[in-house]
Design a protein around this motif. Structure first.
Motif, PDB file in Angstrom:
ATOM      1  N   CYS A  24       0.843  -1.196   0.000  1.00  0.00           N
ATOM      2  CA  CYS A  24       0.000   0.000   0.000  1.00  0.00           C
ATOM      3  C   CYS A  24       0.882   1.251   0.000  1.00  0.00           C
ATOM      4  O   CYS A  24       1.675   1.465   0.930  1.00  0.00           O
TER       5      CYS A  24
ATOM      6  N   ASP B  18       0.110   3.603   3.108  1.00  0.00           N
ATOM      7  CA  ASP B  18       0.671   3.111   4.366  1.00  0.00           C
ATOM      8  C   ASP B  18       2.188   3.288   4.397  1.00  0.00           C
ATOM      9  O   ASP B  18       2.742   3.788   5.370  1.00  0.00           O
TER      10      ASP B  18
ATOM     11  N   LYS C 292       4.400   5.813   6.851  1.00  0.00           N
ATOM     12  CA  LYS C 292       5.457   5.291   7.727  1.00  0.00           C
ATOM     13  C   LYS C 292       6.779   6.002   7.447  1.00  0.00           C
ATOM     14  O   LYS C 292       7.500   6.394   8.368  1.00  0.00           O
TER      15      LYS C 292
END
Length: 139
Positions: A9, A12, A16
């Motif tokens: 993803c 995501d 991060k």
């Protein structure tokens, strides 16, 4: 590529990475008494003095309320001054002499953060990453 492989993803992984990079820059910026976000605001104002809140928010991809909060803090510290914009719509900003000096003293910390990221990625991946991030920011 597995259709539902959430480890791939982009959102995501980008979040991060952004959090990790932000924490690293923040650790160094704290040594100068500011956050990495405040440093970015100071640098944006230096590069584009007399820009309005809206112009700066767009340039920084920052929510206006977050930008206004950061600018208010920088004004209280005497690093930024505001005035009515030439177009008469909102405020425009510029660094004070103290802000210019402060930013110049903080630049070695920014250079160190940049160097740390470059060392972590290697030169080729560093520049490739910058180019990919610039392309993603246009999505």
């Amino acid at each position: 590529m597995e259709e539902d492989d959430l480890s791939l993803c982009v959102l995501d992984n980008a979040r991060k990475a952004a959090r990790a990079v932000s924490r690293h820059y923040d650790r160094l910026a704290r040594q100068a008494g500011m956050t990495a976000g405040q440093f970015s605001v100071l640098a944006a104002i230096k590069r584009a003095p007399e820009k309005t809140t809206g112009d700066l928010a767009e340039r920084l991809s920052m929510e206006r309320t977050t930008l206004v909060r950061n600018i208010a803090l920088l004004e209280r510290k005497g690093l930024v001054s505001s005035s009515n914009s030439a177009a008469g719509r909102g405020k425009s900003y510029r660094l004070t002499g103290k802000g210019e000096d402060f930013l110049e003293q903080a630049m070695p910390l920014w250079r160190r953060a940049q160097g740390d990221v470059m060392a972590h990625l290697g030169d080729d991946d560093f520049f490739r990453t910058i180019n990919v991030l610039k392309r993603l920011s246009q999505l």
